[in-house]
Design an enzyme around this catalytic site. Sequence first.
Site, PDB file in Angstrom:
ATOM      1  CE  LYS A 169      -4.328  -1.584   2.019  1.00 24.18           C
ATOM      2  NZ  LYS A 169      -5.314  -1.414   3.097  1.00 24.18           N
ATOM      3  CG  ASN A 215      -7.699   0.931  -0.927  1.00 25.40           C
ATOM      4  OD1 ASN A 215      -7.787   2.030  -1.458  1.00 25.40           O
ATOM      5  ND2 ASN A 215      -8.743   0.289  -0.454  1.00 25.40           N
ATOM      6  CG  ASP A 260      -9.472   0.420   2.962  1.00 26.27           C
ATOM      7  OD1 ASP A 260     -10.234  -0.329   2.333  1.00 26.27           O
ATOM      8  OD2 ASP A 260      -8.286   0.125   3.233  1.00 26.27           O
ATOM      9  CB  ALA A 267      -8.886  -0.124   9.485  1.00 23.79           C
ATOM     10  N   GLY A 270     -19.187  -4.185   9.519  1.00 23.49           N
ATOM     11  CA  GLY A 270     -17.985  -4.148   8.678  1.00 23.49           C
ATOM     12  C   GLY A 270     -18.241  -4.437   7.209  1.00 23.49           C
TER      13      GLY A 270
HETATM   14  P1  NDP Z   1      -3.463  -3.000  11.829  1.00 26.85           P
HETATM   15  O1  NDP Z   1      -2.707  -4.215  12.197  1.00 26.85           O
HETATM   16  O2  NDP Z   1      -2.815  -1.924  11.034  1.00 26.85           O
HETATM   17  O3  NDP Z   1      -4.023  -2.315  13.186  1.00 26.85           O
HETATM   18  C1  NDP Z   1      -4.649  -3.086  14.173  1.00 26.85           C
HETATM   19  C2  NDP Z   1      -5.174  -2.176  15.275  1.00 26.85           C
HETATM   20  O4  NDP Z   1      -5.883  -2.986  16.228  1.00 26.85           O
HETATM   21  C3  NDP Z   1      -4.096  -1.436  16.046  1.00 26.85           C
HETATM   22  O5  NDP Z   1      -4.575  -0.197  16.473  1.00 26.85           O
HETATM   23  C4  NDP Z   1      -3.867  -2.367  17.264  1.00 26.85           C
HETATM   24  O6  NDP Z   1      -3.356  -1.686  18.388  1.00 26.85           O
HETATM   25  C5  NDP Z   1      -5.293  -2.789  17.522  1.00 26.85           C
HETATM   26  N1  NDP Z   1      -5.385  -4.053  18.270  1.00 26.85           N
HETATM   27  C6  NDP Z   1      -5.229  -5.306  17.790  1.00 26.85           C
HETATM   28  N2  NDP Z   1      -5.406  -6.203  18.776  1.00 26.85           N
HETATM   29  C7  NDP Z   1      -5.665  -5.498  19.908  1.00 26.85           C
HETATM   30  C8  NDP Z   1      -5.957  -5.867  21.266  1.00 26.85           C
HETATM   31  N3  NDP Z   1      -6.007  -7.136  21.641  1.00 26.85           N
HETATM   32  N4  NDP Z   1      -6.205  -4.879  22.151  1.00 26.85           N
HETATM   33  C9  NDP Z   1      -6.177  -3.576  21.775  1.00 26.85           C
HETATM   34  N5  NDP Z   1      -5.909  -3.173  20.502  1.00 26.85           N
HETATM   35  C10 NDP Z   1      -5.661  -4.125  19.585  1.00 26.85           C
HETATM   36  O7  NDP Z   1      -4.772  -3.541  11.104  1.00 26.85           O
HETATM   37  P2  NDP Z   1      -5.749  -2.713  10.119  1.00 26.85           P
HETATM   38  O8  NDP Z   1      -5.970  -1.361  10.702  1.00 26.85           O
HETATM   39  O9  NDP Z   1      -5.275  -2.818   8.731  1.00 26.85           O
HETATM   40  O10 NDP Z   1      -7.078  -3.579  10.214  1.00 26.85           O
HETATM   41  C11 NDP Z   1      -7.851  -3.605  11.398  1.00 26.85           C
HETATM   42  C12 NDP Z   1      -9.135  -4.374  11.124  1.00 26.85           C
HETATM   43  O11 NDP Z   1      -9.898  -3.669  10.153  1.00 26.85           O
HETATM   44  C13 NDP Z   1      -8.914  -5.787  10.541  1.00 26.85           C
HETATM   45  O12 NDP Z   1      -9.626  -6.696  11.340  1.00 26.85           O
HETATM   46  C14 NDP Z   1      -9.531  -5.762   9.155  1.00 26.85           C
HETATM   47  O13 NDP Z   1     -10.266  -6.938   8.902  1.00 26.85           O
HETATM   48  C15 NDP Z   1     -10.495  -4.590   9.260  1.00 26.85           C
HETATM   49  N6  NDP Z   1     -10.687  -3.889   7.997  1.00 26.85           N
HETATM   50  C16 NDP Z   1     -11.949  -3.865   7.490  1.00 26.85           C
HETATM   51  C17 NDP Z   1     -12.198  -3.226   6.304  1.00 26.85           C
HETATM   52  C18 NDP Z   1     -13.580  -3.241   5.772  1.00 26.85           C
HETATM   53  O14 NDP Z   1     -13.774  -2.839   4.603  1.00 26.85           O
HETATM   54  N7  NDP Z   1     -14.576  -3.632   6.556  1.00 26.85           N
HETATM   55  C19 NDP Z   1     -11.137  -2.545   5.532  1.00 26.85           C
HETATM   56  C20 NDP Z   1      -9.842  -2.585   6.176  1.00 26.85           C
HETATM   57  C21 NDP Z   1      -9.639  -3.258   7.363  1.00 26.85           C
HETATM   58  P3  NDP Z   1      -1.774  -1.466  18.586  1.00 26.85           P
HETATM   59  O15 NDP Z   1      -1.395  -0.291  17.733  1.00 26.85           O
HETATM   60  O16 NDP Z   1      -1.631  -1.224  20.030  1.00 26.85           O
HETATM   61  O17 NDP Z   1      -1.107  -2.749  18.139  1.00 26.85           O
END
Ligand code: NDP
Length: 283
Positions: free
Chosen positions: A72, A93, A108, A135, A249
Amino acid sequence: MKELNFKQELTAAFGQPISENPTQVMVEAAYHHHNLDWRYLTIEVGPNDLEAAVQGAKVMGFQGFNCTIPHKVKVIDYLDGLGESASLMGAVNCVVRKDGKWIGENTDGKGFVSSLRELTDPKGKKVVIFGAGGAARAISVEVALAGAHHITIVNRSAGRGEELTSLLQDKLPCYADFASWDSTYSIPSETDVVINATSIGLFPDLDAQLDFDPDSLLPHMLVADVIPNPPTTHLVRDARAKGCPVIDGLGMLVNQGVIGIKHWTGIDPDPKLMRAALEKVFG
Ligand code: NDP
């Protein structure tokens, strides 16, 4: 960098090993419905082959393509320009051929805002976003461009949360602040929109829940969850039980597909049949 194969990437995005790419199924359902003699192909490209793959798409007459992690950011090097939000986010994207030039867009966040607009105008709203990953970045930039007044980023890791907050505060016309998520979060009562942009709740972690005070979720708050699989997360269920308007979602996923198809073909596809195609993939 750890390299994932495409099936692993799909698993990371949708939570379970899926043999079909849900986006491909959804987009091709729209092509079929609208009698468009087009194809949407799923092609695995390794990080070292990205430049050649973009060049290939150009010479083979593609009208555009989607790209996902880990491409990306790097793909920007091979494009002729960027849309406003892709430029602010520093991530693309969706690539579109426009007048012979290859332009990078980020659909997105735009897909999310389309879903939001079906229920409310983001202008002037106070928004709380859980998460600071890709996201959350896409959604917060687009919600700010749509006129949200105040955005609070709630994130577990302070570094990522503060970086996203600074981007919003410095480059976008909104007030932004960061809330460290090291204990149960209480949603401020004046919040209009609450968004889960973390991966909490993605299959197979069906029992995983956001750590927030359930009593702080009030019926006037619109609640959105980015998790596409399953679309009915704990948050979605809790919000419905409270009487909050809800966006799941699949809404964001469908609408980013609608925007991509419009960019490539010029037509406005039917979101209902695209959602139905996705629901079939996710069973
Ligand atoms: P990233 O890995 O870039 O970010 C994940 C985020 O979730 C971070 O802020 C992370 O926090 C947080 N996180 C994960 N696990 C935990 C936990 N146990 N407790 C607290 N915080 C947590 O992923 P993306 O942003 O790319 O994607 C996130 C979600 O969005 C995915 O599940 C994906 O399926 C969904 N998505 C949906 C789309 C749609 O069209 N519906 C489009 C794009 C994504 P930290 O920074 O502390 O690690």
